[in-house]
Scaffold this motif. Structure first.
Motif, PDB file in Angstrom:
ATOM      1  N   PRO A 104      12.162   0.447   4.880  1.00  0.00           N
ATOM      2  CA  PRO A 104      12.281   1.138   6.171  1.00  0.00           C
ATOM      3  C   PRO A 104      11.011   0.896   6.995  1.00  0.00           C
ATOM      4  O   PRO A 104       9.906   0.885   6.434  1.00  0.00           O
ATOM      5  CB  PRO A 104      12.392   2.613   5.779  1.00  0.00           C
ATOM      6  N   LEU A 105      11.182   0.696   8.295  1.00  0.00           N
ATOM      7  CA  LEU A 105      10.034   0.453   9.167  1.00  0.00           C
ATOM      8  C   LEU A 105       8.974   1.551   9.001  1.00  0.00           C
ATOM      9  O   LEU A 105       7.784   1.289   8.973  1.00  0.00           O
ATOM     10  CB  LEU A 105      10.501   0.369  10.626  1.00  0.00           C
ATOM     11  N   ALA A 106       9.454   2.774   8.833  1.00  0.00           N
ATOM     12  CA  ALA A 106       8.531   3.919   8.732  1.00  0.00           C
ATOM     13  C   ALA A 106       7.498   3.727   7.623  1.00  0.00           C
ATOM     14  O   ALA A 106       6.381   4.228   7.716  1.00  0.00           O
ATOM     15  CB  ALA A 106       9.314   5.202   8.501  1.00  0.00           C
ATOM     16  N   ARG A 107       7.857   2.968   6.602  1.00  0.00           N
ATOM     17  CA  ARG A 107       6.914   2.782   5.488  1.00  0.00           C
ATOM     18  C   ARG A 107       5.694   1.955   5.894  1.00  0.00           C
ATOM     19  O   ARG A 107       4.691   1.925   5.171  1.00  0.00           O
ATOM     20  CB  ARG A 107       7.620   2.126   4.300  1.00  0.00           C
TER      21      ARG A 107
ATOM     22  N   GLU B 179       4.665  10.778   5.734  1.00  0.00           N
ATOM     23  CA  GLU B 179       6.007  11.220   5.346  1.00  0.00           C
ATOM     24  C   GLU B 179       6.908  10.016   5.147  1.00  0.00           C
ATOM     25  O   GLU B 179       7.767   9.980   4.274  1.00  0.00           O
ATOM     26  CB  GLU B 179       6.599  12.124   6.431  1.00  0.00           C
ATOM     27  N   GLY B 180       6.654   8.983   5.958  1.00  0.00           N
ATOM     28  CA  GLY B 180       7.484   7.781   5.872  1.00  0.00           C
ATOM     29  C   GLY B 180       7.216   6.974   4.617  1.00  0.00           C
ATOM     30  O   GLY B 180       7.918   6.016   4.319  1.00  0.00           O
ATOM     31  N   GLY B 181       6.147   7.336   3.905  1.00  0.00           N
ATOM     32  CA  GLY B 181       5.879   6.634   2.657  1.00  0.00           C
ATOM     33  C   GLY B 181       4.799   5.567   2.755  1.00  0.00           C
ATOM     34  O   GLY B 181       4.569   4.817   1.814  1.00  0.00           O
ATOM     35  N   ASN B 182       4.135   5.490   3.901  1.00  0.00           N
ATOM     36  CA  ASN B 182       3.051   4.520   4.013  1.00  0.00           C
ATOM     37  C   ASN B 182       1.781   5.116   3.408  1.00  0.00           C
ATOM     38  O   ASN B 182       1.693   6.329   3.196  1.00  0.00           O
ATOM     39  CB  ASN B 182       2.810   4.142   5.484  1.00  0.00           C
ATOM     40  N   ILE B 183       0.838   4.261   3.108  1.00  0.00           N
ATOM     41  CA  ILE B 183      -0.415   4.722   2.530  1.00  0.00           C
ATOM     42  C   ILE B 183      -1.576   4.241   3.392  1.00  0.00           C
ATOM     43  O   ILE B 183      -1.530   3.150   3.980  1.00  0.00           O
ATOM     44  CB  ILE B 183      -0.561   4.224   1.067  1.00  0.00           C
ATOM     45  N   GLY B 184      -2.591   5.081   3.501  1.00  0.00           N
ATOM     46  CA  GLY B 184      -3.753   4.721   4.300  1.00  0.00           C
ATOM     47  C   GLY B 184      -4.982   5.443   3.804  1.00  0.00           C
ATOM     48  O   GLY B 184      -4.915   6.270   2.892  1.00  0.00           O
TER      49      GLY B 184
END
Lengths: 387, 387, 387
Positions: free
Chosen positions: B149-152, B226-231
């Motif tokens: 998903p783009l959100a990730r 929330e989208g599942g990305n990490i930073g």
């Protein structure tokens, strides 16, 4: 910092070089030697000037009259300090990126404007190089050891009292060794056979020289200066037979121009780390010196020095006037401009290092081989620009 | 297709990297991630546009409003289809050279105009990449797996309802990692100390920050969206001590400009695959996002996004007006133009990969190291452009 | 001179080539073959002209009407003699640097103007290449063996009595093989579908060809010339099915232009060392020949020859007039200009040699593979430019 094995010089070439490997390696010049760089007049108080030497980016500044040279590359991220000069105190320079601040005198990281509490402060130093002025030239010691006396890297007579020097610096797109061999090579006078200087200064130049068939004397000789430098003299002009006529199939096809009777270029010698002396030149009363200063692998600074002993209070001004009025055009351009295109025309053959093996030298090149061996034996290190 | 052993990154450097090898390898960015590219407005119906991403030549088209992205390289002879666009049906593109015709939707070779009987037809496919639009930007999934998903791959808040986005894309001649580290690095604010934005928007920016000596808290923190990305968040500004005065030898030599009391840049975080969030910036009511999109090894697209939550029917037009009238000059140029030359001045040191070993990071760079490790652990692959 | 192991062609590619390795190696063309170079009219008596062939710098001169070609590189220091031409006798050329003098006829070092006593004289020779004129073109034998008869490297009919030739030479920035395969490739006619020549000369060109499904006959055939040269004929046009309509998804999307009924390009053949014959072309009464002459690895000379049999005393002048008035614009430009940009657009894919492995050929390319194999088997050597 480890060196990548990507070599500066083709190792297959080095393996085939016999007797002068160090010279073949010195694509960027020699380490731990003094090189002339800018003119004194180009470095004003508190106005740092960037330049390149031996493949390194350097920055030089004048503080209370004294010269300081540092590596133009911040320790932190490797950016050139000269991209945006920020000097907040007389004795320091700060990096425009994060405020890392270095002392000109010793390169020490004395402050970091973005973090005064950093543990790096006082524990790191930027590379510095000794700098010294002589005869209007700024000399830099490109090295890591205790600098040798400048005199050890000068040709004889250059630092003589009352010798006035007019330096003229040009970029030549050829490796510094191509420059040195062009200047030292006696028989390259062939390219000067039509130089304006010959008629313009009533001088006389043969087309070339032949070794004396009845002599077994060597055509070169290694000597030392009082200052402790070493160089090689080309004795072909002295011991050989000058030729004023060039023949093809036994017929004279070209005669040398007799501009007059002035005798010039009697003695030609090449000194470490790469400076030529032509005595006298271009006039019986003058001595010519020229340095071949490595900028990077493919270009050098051709530092051309007209010199003359002139006494009296206004001696410098007088010689400067004479140079501007007469010599700059007649010899710096009217004679040596030919050497510039000759060097640039030679560069492609040697650029990939294989030219050192493919070349076919002849008798008159004995002094070139002597120079290569001397330079290989007597250098204080090979410059590799941290690679 | 086998990869030549000529590596994209110097293997001697990789062997010396500890803990973040994947990042050092990612000279062309990461595989199987979403990257923003063109603006939606740049891709008109039926008018393919070529661009470069991760070292690959791509071509994007809009058909019935939907976006399709294919590799801009014919399977047959490898020529760029964009050299001469020939689209004979709405859903296909034909190569100008031999008429090989591909379907935009799946890349399938559906026809060959020069030989309709060829057995290649229907058995070969050109590489396609998923494309999707969000907030006026065209995102492309540079990968081979089922697209995530783009959100990730988005930073938190970017896709928030009513958040208006003004993208501004520039080419920067530096590797994308130089861009990312320039943007994330807190203390690089030093280069902005004279930015027009500070007075122009009554804001206030310290010269730098020092870690709090009495605190053992880490200066960074890894978080998920929330989208599942990490930073990773840089907490230096939060937990460290801001400095408004810069000193050399204990004397204040430079003071930060107090343009006013507006508090900006409170939170700075960097997200996969390389997008920065600065909240708030350049104004308390705005959030700044910037992507570092790899074009090739030596350049990236700096996609600068001014964003603001604005409601109402004309919200987009209103914010666009505000951006054009005020922000584009004052901050996109008046602030971030300095980052562009800073990145380009940093590039040469890292270009041959050895800069990663020669650099000397300091305390404030803790978040940079955290980012390198995070990116090495959490990427979905290394982009190698088929080499 | 030993060859450095730095190879001209990526050895990993060569190891993967099956059946036509020699062609993949021939990045600079073939050794021991005749190549056309300048026009006869460009080489005037006693006026040497420099040019490049197979990666070598050459120099050609006309003496008493006869042509002589030597390597444009002095044996001594490798400088190009052409940098400053100095010819002191009709049959020699002297190097501008040290006066090394070579005989045009055999390259022998016959004199050295700077040292007439040098032992090098008479013992060294500069490389020479045989040169010969035919139909207004200067052919050079780029080799080391006893030159083969020129006829062995000519396409059939080129040297026919009364055949008038109008050569037109252009530099194309693509490897010579990209040029040869563009010209020989039958289905590349697709790029000519809008050429001005079609309407301008009332000719007719299909969009492409399909092999005849009911035929097992090969689509190419190898033949020899009377002169002993070998080449391959593309029989697709003869044995295949021409297509005048191009379809996508079963719908006709493009029709070939019917400029008229003139039948052209019936027979297409490619001959060693890289010359195409198109018979007839561009007019039923004419035959087109084009050579792809390697200049260096990334460019070739496209030597385009319009030919026609014309008799009578003013035949040459008549055909020259016809060519200038009609053909040069209508076909040399109006048709073949498209081949130039097509070759240059193809070059990047093959430049690092990996394109030979990544390409995906189709049925119509059978003749291309036949050519590659033929060229690998029947060349007299691989040109490596001394590397």
């Amino acid at each position: 910092m480890n060196t990548p094995t990507v070599p500066l010089v083709d190792p297959q070439v080095l393996d085939r070089i016999r007797g002068w490997r160090g010279y073949a390696e010195a694509k960027l010049g020699f380490r731990n030697h003094w090189y002339p760089t800018l003119n004194s007049s180009e470095v004003a108080e508190g106005q740092p000037v960037p330049f390149q030497l031996g493949g390194e980016k350097l920055l030089i500044n004048r503080i209370d009259g004294k010269l300081y040279c540092i590596k133009d590359q911040c320790l932190h991220r490797g950016v050139p300090l000269s991209r945006k000069l920020e000097c907040y105190s007389k004795d320091t320079i700060s990096c425009w990126y994060h405020g890392w601040t270095y002392q000109w005198a010793d390169g020490k990281l004395c402050d970091i404007l973005t973090d005064p509490s950093s543990k790096m402060i006082g524990t790191r130093s930027l590379k510095t190089y000794p700098a010294q002025e002589l005869k209007g030239l700024v000399f830099v010691f490109l090295g890591d050891i205790e600098p040798t006396p400048l005199a050890r890297d000068l040709p004889p007579g250059f630092d003589e009292a009352d010798r006035r020097v007019q330096p003229f610096r040009r970029v030549v797109n050829a490796n510094w060794r191509i420059g040195a061999e062009n200047g030292f090579d006696t028989t390259h006078i062939f390219i000067h056979k039509d130089s304006r200087l010959i008629r313009g200064n009533q001088t006389m130049l043969p087309l070339g020289f032949a070794p004396n068939p009845n002599s077994k004397e060597p055509l070169f000789e290694t000597r030392h200066t009082e200052g402790g430098n070493i160089g090689v003299f080309d004795l072909l002009a002295e011991r050989g037979v000058p030729h004023f006529e060039g023949s093809v199939h036994g017929e004279v096809v070209r005669r040398a121009i007799h501009g007059g009777d002035k005798h010039i270029a009697g003695q030609i010698s090449l000194w470490m780390p790469g400076v030529l002396k032509v005595d006298p030149f271009p006039d019986p009363a003058m001595i010519h010196f020229e340095w071949y200063v490595p900028r990077d692998a493919d270009s050098h600074w051709y530092i051309h020095c007209a010199t003359k002993v002139v006494e009296g209070p206004n001696a410098d001004a007088e010689f400067a006037e004479e140079y501007e009025a007469l010599w700059k055009d007649l010899y710096a351009h009217g004679f040596n401009d030919d050497d510039i295109w000759a060097r640039e025309a030679t560069q492609p053959f040697y650029q990939d290092d294989w030219g050192w093996l493919k070349e076919q030298l002849f008798e008159a090149d004995a002094c070139i081989m002597a120079w290569r061996k001397l330079a290989s034996e007597h250098n204080r290190g090979i410059q590799t620009a941290g690679r």
